[in-house]
Scaffold this active site. Structure first.
Site, PDB file in Angstrom:
ATOM      1  N   THR A 138      72.633  29.867  24.951  1.00 50.12           N
ATOM      2  CA  THR A 138      74.108  29.827  24.908  1.00 50.12           C
ATOM      3  C   THR A 138      74.604  30.773  23.817  1.00 50.12           C
ATOM      4  O   THR A 138      74.170  30.662  22.662  1.00 50.12           O
ATOM      5  CB  THR A 138      74.584  28.390  24.610  1.00 50.12           C
ATOM      6  N   CYS A 154      74.385  21.798  20.764  1.00 50.91           N
ATOM      7  CA  CYS A 154      75.193  22.416  21.836  1.00 50.91           C
ATOM      8  C   CYS A 154      76.668  22.156  21.574  1.00 50.91           C
ATOM      9  O   CYS A 154      77.366  23.035  21.094  1.00 50.91           O
ATOM     10  CB  CYS A 154      74.778  21.849  23.193  1.00 50.91           C
ATOM     11  N   THR A 191      70.055  28.981  19.596  1.00 46.25           N
ATOM     12  CA  THR A 191      71.203  29.739  19.065  1.00 46.25           C
ATOM     13  C   THR A 191      71.953  28.832  18.086  1.00 46.25           C
ATOM     14  O   THR A 191      72.987  28.256  18.437  1.00 46.25           O
ATOM     15  CB  THR A 191      72.133  30.209  20.212  1.00 46.25           C
TER      16      THR A 191
HETATM   17  N1  LIG Z   1      68.916  21.484  24.677  1.00 48.76           N
HETATM   18  C1  LIG Z   1      69.982  21.505  25.466  1.00 48.76           C
HETATM   19  O1  LIG Z   1      70.534  20.485  25.829  1.00 48.76           O
HETATM   20  C2  LIG Z   1      70.551  22.787  25.999  1.00 48.76           C
HETATM   21  C3  LIG Z   1      71.277  22.764  27.186  1.00 48.76           C
HETATM   22  C4  LIG Z   1      71.795  23.940  27.659  1.00 48.76           C
HETATM   23  C5  LIG Z   1      71.633  25.120  26.940  1.00 48.76           C
HETATM   24  N2  LIG Z   1      70.940  25.095  25.757  1.00 48.76           N
HETATM   25  C6  LIG Z   1      70.791  26.355  25.039  1.00 48.76           C
HETATM   26  O2  LIG Z   1      69.509  26.882  25.352  1.00 48.76           O
HETATM   27  C7  LIG Z   1      68.942  27.532  24.231  1.00 48.76           C
HETATM   28  C8  LIG Z   1      67.597  26.912  23.871  1.00 48.76           C
HETATM   29  O3  LIG Z   1      67.839  25.558  23.492  1.00 48.76           O
HETATM   30  P1  LIG Z   1      66.663  24.497  23.400  1.00 48.76           P
HETATM   31  O4  LIG Z   1      67.310  23.184  23.207  1.00 48.76           O
HETATM   32  O5  LIG Z   1      65.688  24.683  24.508  1.00 48.76           O
HETATM   33  O6  LIG Z   1      65.986  24.934  22.032  1.00 48.76           O
HETATM   34  P2  LIG Z   1      64.616  24.378  21.431  1.00 48.76           P
HETATM   35  O7  LIG Z   1      64.728  24.518  19.976  1.00 48.76           O
HETATM   36  O8  LIG Z   1      64.286  23.058  22.039  1.00 48.76           O
HETATM   37  O9  LIG Z   1      63.528  25.396  21.979  1.00 48.76           O
HETATM   38  C9  LIG Z   1      63.492  26.724  21.662  1.00 48.76           C
HETATM   39  C10 LIG Z   1      62.047  27.195  21.614  1.00 48.76           C
HETATM   40  O10 LIG Z   1      62.083  28.588  21.349  1.00 48.76           O
HETATM   41  C11 LIG Z   1      61.017  28.893  20.465  1.00 48.76           C
HETATM   42  N3  LIG Z   1      61.309  30.152  19.799  1.00 48.76           N
HETATM   43  C12 LIG Z   1      62.160  30.387  18.766  1.00 48.76           C
HETATM   44  N4  LIG Z   1      62.177  31.698  18.475  1.00 48.76           N
HETATM   45  C13 LIG Z   1      61.323  32.298  19.321  1.00 48.76           C
HETATM   46  C14 LIG Z   1      60.910  33.629  19.516  1.00 48.76           C
HETATM   47  N5  LIG Z   1      61.381  34.631  18.765  1.00 48.76           N
HETATM   48  N6  LIG Z   1      60.001  33.897  20.489  1.00 48.76           N
HETATM   49  C15 LIG Z   1      59.526  32.897  21.257  1.00 48.76           C
HETATM   50  N7  LIG Z   1      59.874  31.611  21.123  1.00 48.76           N
HETATM   51  C16 LIG Z   1      60.766  31.315  20.177  1.00 48.76           C
HETATM   52  C17 LIG Z   1      60.944  27.699  19.538  1.00 48.76           C
HETATM   53  O11 LIG Z   1      59.684  27.619  18.921  1.00 48.76           O
HETATM   54  C18 LIG Z   1      61.229  26.550  20.504  1.00 48.76           C
HETATM   55  O12 LIG Z   1      60.055  25.997  21.040  1.00 48.76           O
HETATM   56  C19 LIG Z   1      69.989  27.424  23.109  1.00 48.76           C
HETATM   57  O13 LIG Z   1      70.804  28.555  23.150  1.00 48.76           O
HETATM   58  C20 LIG Z   1      70.794  26.210  23.524  1.00 48.76           C
HETATM   59  O14 LIG Z   1      72.115  26.242  23.025  1.00 48.76           O
HETATM   60  C21 LIG Z   1      70.372  23.961  25.292  1.00 48.76           C
END
Ligand SMILES: NC(=O)c1ccc[n+]([C@@H]2O[C@H](COP(=O)([O-])OP(=O)(O)OC[C@H]3O[C@@H](n4cnc5c(N)ncnc54)[C@H](O)[C@@H]3O)[C@@H](O)[C@H]2O)c1
Length: 420
Positions: free
Chosen positions: A120, A260, A85
């Site tokens: 998020t 984040c 996001t």
């Molecule tokens: N990384 C963190 O520390 C953390 C912690 C808590 C919450 N979050 C939240 O969780 C969510 C994901 O974060 P993240 O760090 O895992 O992201 P990331 O970028 O590491 O991973 C996201 C994955 O989703 C895939 N993706 C994108 N669009 C897609 C689609 N349409 N269909 C299928 N797969 C798709 C991407 O290829 C990627 O591998 C975000 O909203 C983030 O704010 C992240």
């Protein structure tokens, strides 16, 4: 729940550990649009460093299958969306990945299925943005034919102590029964326990304020460091003294990057502004934290001027490029702002970061990072990220005689260094 088959949509920092945790008890299919990521994971390599090849191989091919083919998740009954996001260049929420993932889920959604969002978001995205897409694309009726939930993820990349099953999980559902089922589902893998939020919007809001609160608290100490630098007072010493009071909060100045803490406040601010209220404190916090690279470089330039030195062609080394310590994630790192600020003042700058992948670094920064370090090379050294591996370095050996070290993180605790 024995027959539950879970489809995880998006296998990054959040989705992969979640998929592996669920695979200890259920059949899990992980779906991601990134073919390289799936190929690497299927070979046992996790580029986010969250999981070891051993942790992956335990479940891979038996209870966990990873795919880029959407039809492979069509038999799943619970879908969990864990896609990014980000914000746009004008700092508005970019819901494209959430919308696209929801459209994908709608192609495989069946009667009685449940869709859970973990990304998020601002309060309202699940029910006001995602549910209408699911209804429109499937013709199914919300809360009669399919159900939704929201369960925010709270993992902390690079933190091997607070791993997914050890953090209390907030869970919410669109009906009391959905909440009960999701609570039981998550409760079966989360050792730290479940907190049942009364509504989906409450759960969405809880997550977004956790990161916003952190951003504001860091902005406060960053502002203090700007004020105290004008007074010639050491901010770290002030914080140490104030920290002896039982209710003084323990925050330190620094760069706030990543996807984040530096991004989520914009989601809350966007929704607030849409409702007619411009948040003062949230956006002020963002502005202060985003201004820190400029402040750090201005402090260094002032220091050089006092020694009758100029920044023009001075050699600078930045230690650390990722957005946080012991993590390979380079996205939205404020170190890149620090680098550009140095260049604007005429510095010749190098970056050294053994945690960052060289190819991703090249893509993100547009030049090669250093692979080795040489002694007595730099007029200025900036410790920007406190990777554990930097403990072995002696910054004094890397700078030229009379060179300066700016320790952004207060990592080396050397009285000769400059600090925020
Ligand atoms: N990384 C963190 O520390 C953390 C912690 C808590 C919450 N979050 C939240 O969780 C969510 C994901 O974060 P993240 O760090 O895992 O992201 P990331 O970028 O590491 O991973 C996201 C994955 O989703 C895939 N993706 C994108 N669009 C897609 C689609 N349409 N269909 C299928 N797969 C798709 C991407 O290829 C990627 O591998 C975000 O909203 C983030 O704010 C992240």
């Amino acid at each position: 729940m024995k027959n539950t088959s879970i489809g995880i949509i998006g296998l990054g920092y959040v989705g992969l550990p979640l998929a592996v945790a669920f695979a200890s008890k259920y059949q899990v299919i992980g779906f991601d649009i990134n073919e390289i990521r799936i190929k690497e994971l299927n070979k046992g390599f996790d580029s986010t460093n969250e999981l070891t090849p051993g942790q992956l191989s335990k479940v891979m091919g038996c209870s966990l299958k990873l795919t880029t083919v959407l039809e492979d998740v069509s038999d799943c009954t619970t879908f969990i969306v864990t896609v990014p996001t980000p914000v746009t260049s004008s700092k508005s929420p970019d819901l494209t990945p959430v919308i696209k993932a929801t459209e994908s889920v709608s192609k495989v959604l069946k009667k009685r299925d449940t869709v859970v969002y973990e990304s998020t978001v601002y309060p309202g995205v699940t029910e006001e943005v995602c549910v209408p897409i699911l209804e429109e694309k499937t013709g199914l009726k919300f809360n009669e034919d399919f159900f939704v939930g929201y369960s925010p993820e709270r993992i902390n990349p690079g933190d091997k102590k607070h791993t997914i099953t050890k953090i209390t999980k907030v869970v919410s559902g669109s009906t009391p029964e959905t909440l009960k089922n999701l609570s039981a589902l998550y409760g079966s893998i989360i050792e730290a326990g479940i907190y049942e939020a009364p509504t989906i919007k409450t759960a969405e809001a809880a997550k977004v304020i956790e990161n916003t609160q952190r951003d504001i608290n860091i902005a406060f100490v960053n502002e203090l460091s700007i004020i105290f630098s004008k007074m010639g007072i050491d901010t770290h010493e002030v914080l140490k003294a104030a920290g002896t009071k039982w209710n003084f909060l323990n925050f330190f100045p620094g760069l706030v990057g990543g996807h984040c803490i530096g991004v989520d406040p914009y989601y809350l601010a966007f929704k607030s502004e849409a409702l007619g209220y411009t948040p003062e404190m949230i956006l002020a916090g963002r502005r202060i934290n985003d201004s820190m690279p400029t402040f750090i470089v201005s402090q260094i330039v002032k220091h050089l001027l006092k020694q009758n030195k100029t920044s023009q062609n001075a050699k600078a080394l930045i230690l650390g490029a990722t957005f946080k310590e012991n993590c390979p994630d380079l996205r939205n790192s404020k170190v890149v702002d620090l680098f550009h600020e140095l260049k604007e003042f005429g510095f010749k700058a190098d970056i050294f970061d053994p945690e960052a992948d060289p190819e991703t670094f090249l893509k993100e920064y547009g030049f090669q990072k250093l692979s080795t370090l040489s002694k007595n090379q730099y007029d200025v050294l900036i410790l920007a990220v406190s990777h554990d591996s930097f403990k072995e370095l002696n910054p004094k050996e890397l700078i030229k005689e009379g060179g300066v070290v700016f320790d952004v993180k207060g990592f080396y605790k050397d009285k000769d260094f400059l600090y925020l």
